[in-house]
Scaffold this motif. Structure first.
Motif, PDB file in Angstrom:
ATOM      1  N   LYS A 186      42.268  -2.511  64.623  1.00 31.82           N
ATOM      2  CA  LYS A 186      41.611  -2.777  65.913  1.00 31.82           C
ATOM      3  C   LYS A 186      42.543  -2.486  67.082  1.00 31.82           C
ATOM      4  O   LYS A 186      42.124  -1.945  68.108  1.00 31.82           O
ATOM      5  CB  LYS A 186      41.123  -4.228  65.956  1.00 31.82           C
ATOM      6  N   ALA A 187      43.815  -2.837  66.926  1.00 25.99           N
ATOM      7  CA  ALA A 187      44.778  -2.560  68.007  1.00 25.99           C
ATOM      8  C   ALA A 187      44.925  -1.056  68.231  1.00 25.99           C
ATOM      9  O   ALA A 187      44.847  -0.573  69.361  1.00 25.99           O
ATOM     10  CB  ALA A 187      46.134  -3.180  67.669  1.00 25.99           C
ATOM     11  N   TYR A 188      45.104  -0.306  67.136  1.00 25.72           N
ATOM     12  CA  TYR A 188      45.294   1.141  67.297  1.00 25.72           C
ATOM     13  C   TYR A 188      44.040   1.796  67.877  1.00 25.72           C
ATOM     14  O   TYR A 188      44.137   2.723  68.669  1.00 25.72           O
ATOM     15  CB  TYR A 188      45.687   1.807  65.976  1.00 25.72           C
ATOM     16  N   GLU A 189      42.861   1.301  67.478  1.00 24.19           N
ATOM     17  CA  GLU A 189      41.645   1.882  68.055  1.00 24.19           C
ATOM     18  C   GLU A 189      41.626   1.648  69.565  1.00 24.19           C
ATOM     19  O   GLU A 189      41.077   2.447  70.331  1.00 24.19           O
ATOM     20  CB  GLU A 189      40.392   1.280  67.421  1.00 24.19           C
ATOM     21  N   ASN A 190      42.249   0.558  69.971  1.00 27.74           N
ATOM     22  CA  ASN A 190      42.358   0.226  71.385  1.00 27.74           C
ATOM     23  C   ASN A 190      43.543   0.958  72.027  1.00 27.74           C
ATOM     24  O   ASN A 190      44.003   0.604  73.118  1.00 27.74           O
ATOM     25  CB  ASN A 190      42.544  -1.298  71.492  1.00 27.74           C
ATOM     26  N   ASN A 191      44.095   1.938  71.293  1.00 29.33           N
ATOM     27  CA  ASN A 191      45.231   2.754  71.759  1.00 29.33           C
ATOM     28  C   ASN A 191      46.508   1.950  71.979  1.00 29.33           C
ATOM     29  O   ASN A 191      47.383   2.352  72.744  1.00 29.33           O
ATOM     30  CB  ASN A 191      44.883   3.541  73.026  1.00 29.33           C
ATOM     31  N   SER A 192      46.612   0.791  71.324  1.00 23.55           N
ATOM     32  CA  SER A 192      47.888   0.078  71.397  1.00 23.55           C
ATOM     33  C   SER A 192      48.374  -0.191  69.976  1.00 23.55           C
ATOM     34  O   SER A 192      47.589  -0.209  69.039  1.00 23.55           O
ATOM     35  CB  SER A 192      47.744  -1.218  72.189  1.00 23.55           C
ATOM     36  N   ALA A 193      49.680  -0.367  69.821  1.00 26.88           N
ATOM     37  CA  ALA A 193      50.261  -0.462  68.483  1.00 26.88           C
ATOM     38  C   ALA A 193      50.285  -1.897  68.002  1.00 26.88           C
ATOM     39  O   ALA A 193      50.345  -2.838  68.789  1.00 26.88           O
ATOM     40  CB  ALA A 193      51.663   0.116  68.502  1.00 26.88           C
ATOM     41  N   ALA A 212      50.089   5.738  69.240  1.00 25.11           N
ATOM     42  CA  ALA A 212      48.917   4.845  69.156  1.00 25.11           C
ATOM     43  C   ALA A 212      47.642   5.585  69.562  1.00 25.11           C
ATOM     44  O   ALA A 212      46.584   5.403  68.950  1.00 25.11           O
ATOM     45  CB  ALA A 212      49.137   3.606  70.028  1.00 25.11           C
ATOM     46  N   ARG A 213      47.739   6.441  70.581  1.00 32.91           N
ATOM     47  CA  ARG A 213      46.558   7.202  71.016  1.00 32.91           C
ATOM     48  C   ARG A 213      46.079   8.158  69.925  1.00 32.91           C
ATOM     49  O   ARG A 213      44.881   8.312  69.691  1.00 32.91           O
ATOM     50  CB  ARG A 213      46.866   7.984  72.302  1.00 32.91           C
ATOM     51  N   VAL A 214      47.050   8.820  69.262  1.00 36.84           N
ATOM     52  CA  VAL A 214      46.698   9.759  68.194  1.00 36.84           C
ATOM     53  C   VAL A 214      46.045   9.004  67.030  1.00 36.84           C
ATOM     54  O   VAL A 214      45.026   9.431  66.473  1.00 36.84           O
ATOM     55  CB  VAL A 214      47.971  10.515  67.719  1.00 36.84           C
ATOM     56  N   PHE A 215      46.615   7.862  66.685  1.00 35.71           N
ATOM     57  CA  PHE A 215      46.058   7.023  65.616  1.00 35.71           C
ATOM     58  C   PHE A 215      44.647   6.568  66.015  1.00 35.71           C
ATOM     59  O   PHE A 215      43.702   6.619  65.206  1.00 35.71           O
ATOM     60  CB  PHE A 215      46.974   5.815  65.386  1.00 35.71           C
ATOM     61  N   GLY A 216      44.500   6.169  67.267  1.00 34.14           N
ATOM     62  CA  GLY A 216      43.185   5.747  67.759  1.00 34.14           C
ATOM     63  C   GLY A 216      42.155   6.860  67.646  1.00 34.14           C
ATOM     64  O   GLY A 216      41.026   6.641  67.202  1.00 34.14           O
TER      65      GLY A 216
END
Lengths: 348, 348
Positions: free
Chosen positions: B240-247, B40-44
């Motif tokens: 929006k979730a991934y930008e927030n570092n969550s999946a 999730a962090r990498v995606f963010g």
């Protein structure tokens, strides 16, 4: 707080599974033009091996950049016209997304919901088909949220007997290459799946195989297809060209994933065990895993052995245990689990 | 027989370009769950860096498994409602596919066709906008079939002056990271692209960035979105979730491609040259390539220097030469060319 734990045989989580070194090496293939003859041959091989894996002689594979969900999209947009009826057999939450997808493209959707941990009963399918004319019936072969295995050999038989024009669509994201699927002999019209589970390839490739009957139904539509990216009008000439080892363009294929898929299919089809042995091994290992889990206090979500998937296991937590009791202990033993997939039994 | 030759700076064919070792290594990343915090962090990071690359502060990126064509699909399905008008600026054959896509989703499409090798004139855009109300205007930044560069700084100005509600959509598949795009300052509402060209990542990732104004237009639709796979209703909460570092889950993301994209974006954004220097270098090298090509008898397809792309070159064959004269000679010098992209000048 507790949860449902889902184990997947090869990767221990319900996808993506672990990839072999050969597959990862192929995924790091240097850049190749999607229009080059070398790539076209590899793509052609993938199309042929995919068909062979499903024991089909003449069905039409589509390999498109996308996730498994794009398979539901293709079915809903290409095979069902607005206002037509679709029957969704519900054995876990992936039936909800299929129903949602079908409705988006204008289908009237009925669902038959199995009890949690069970598959939809043949008698219920028969009654539904007798009561109304359906364009398609969809069934999730193995629902990742429940690990319930539906009998996709028996269902097409019921459909053929009661409503022979109805197409049988199998959502096999969580089963292709883990469970046997004899598309031709069993009379299945569509198998849709994705690269990242039994097929052992990184996610990003939508894999769908349509019977010639399904292709005919598509070609005889009376209304235009209302999707662009997933339209078979665009993809049919492309997949036919690549099968003929020549390139064609609608949208750029995921070249590296095709190389990776080729490596994985080659291992599956030409490995040291035959396809038949592979499915038998999955079954044996799965039974051992489930037996061991039961012995230490877990109860399986599927209600009986005949609806237990062989490629994954879903387990209820033992009474009195919580996720924070169990997960760290499993992690210490190198076992990774995933939870919270089926909304109705979330926390059990 | 002769043909149009297209050169692309980094990979010498108009995509996919060559990938760096770091990108290919990342594409061979061992399996990671798309629901894991590490992923999730990498995606963010990818979401944030994509926004930054387009000089935007608040636009909304969507990174979805698919090809560049899925970007046209997203625009047509999410931003234009059936019966609304769309104006397509045509400077090469990718405008034809955009028009086709928009019509599939029910838009009324008008096209302004530039002469071959030219971009659409501002006066013609102004006249069209004065004559009819358009929901969107689409422009291909660099059309791969002609190497024509459209002025995406000037066009939003014209639109803002004549028809401020109209959204400006830039098909930037062949330009992102090769040509400067200041999404915020220039007032662009959508930039759509794909991974395999200037972004230096294997194909299979659709990258689209929408302004907050475009997101508002989507949210204020009066009819439901008629696509499933490309629906922003599904993808907005996920991105929006991934930008927030969550999946979050709608459909499985192409995990390995996201790692590869992360590696490439890191090289682009944190490399030894700044973004500004990067675009300048592209321009300088491109001018040298074009000058050298002219000196040996080639003529560029773009009619003048101000519409010449910097990330690729399209050239007419010198008079009296054929493909079979030229291509083997270029190959001997290690130059790979691609031909036959623009239907109207095929064979020249």
């Amino acid at each position: 707080m507790s949860t449902v734990l889902c184990f997947c045989l090869r990767g221990i989580i319900p996808g993506p599974i672990e990839f072999t070194d050969e597959v990862l090496f192929a995924n790091a293939h240097p850049s190749m033009s999607h229009m080059s003859p070398d790539f076209a041959r590899v793509f052609g091989d993938c199309i042929r091996m995919t068909r062979q894996l499903l024991y089909s002689e003449d069905a039409q594979p589509f390999l498109i950049a996308g996730s498994g969900t794009l398979g539901q999209d293709q079915v809903s947009a290409n095979l069902v016209e607005p206002g037509e009826n679709a029957l969704v057999l519900h054995s876990g939450c992936f039936a909800d997304s299929f129903a949602d997808c079908l409705q988006t493209y204008g289908a009237n959707v009925d669902q038959i919901k199995a009890e949690i941990g069970g598959a939809v009963k043949e008698a219920d399918i028969e009654n539904a088909l007798q009561a109304k004319k359906y364009k398609i019936v969809t069934v999730t072969h193995v629902d990742t949220s429940s690990a319930v295995l539906s009998d996709i050999k028996a269902i097409p038989n019921v459909v053929k007997r009661v409503s022979p024009d109805t197409l049988v669509v199998v959502d096999a994201v969580c089963s292709v290459a883990s469970e046997e699927i004899q598309m031709g002999a069993w009379g299945i019209d569509v198998v849709l799946t994705a690269s990242q589970k039994g097929l052992g390839t990184p996610p990003g490739l939508s894999i769908l195989v349509a019977s010639q009957k399904a292709v005919q139904v598509f070609e005889n539509r009376s209304t235009p297809v209302t999707t662009y990216y997933g339209s078979w009008k665009k993809w049919l000439p492309v997949t036919k060209a690549y099968e003929n080892n020549s390139a064609a363009y609608f949208a750029t294929p995921p070249v590296n994933l095709i190389y990776a898929f080729h490596a994985s299919l080659t291992q599956i089809m030409q490995g040291s065990v035959s396809l038949e042995q592979r499915f038998k091994l999955h079954q044996e290992v799965s039974r051992r895993v489930k037996k061991a889990a039961e012995e230490i206090g877990f109860k399986g979500v599927p209600l009986s052995e005949d609806v237990q998937a062989n490629g994954m296991s879903a387990l209820y937590l033992p009474d009195g245990f919580t996720v924070s009791d169990i997960v760290p202990r499993l992690l210490k033993k190198g076992v990774v689990v995933a939870g919270r997939l089926h909304a109705s039994i979330k926390g059990q």
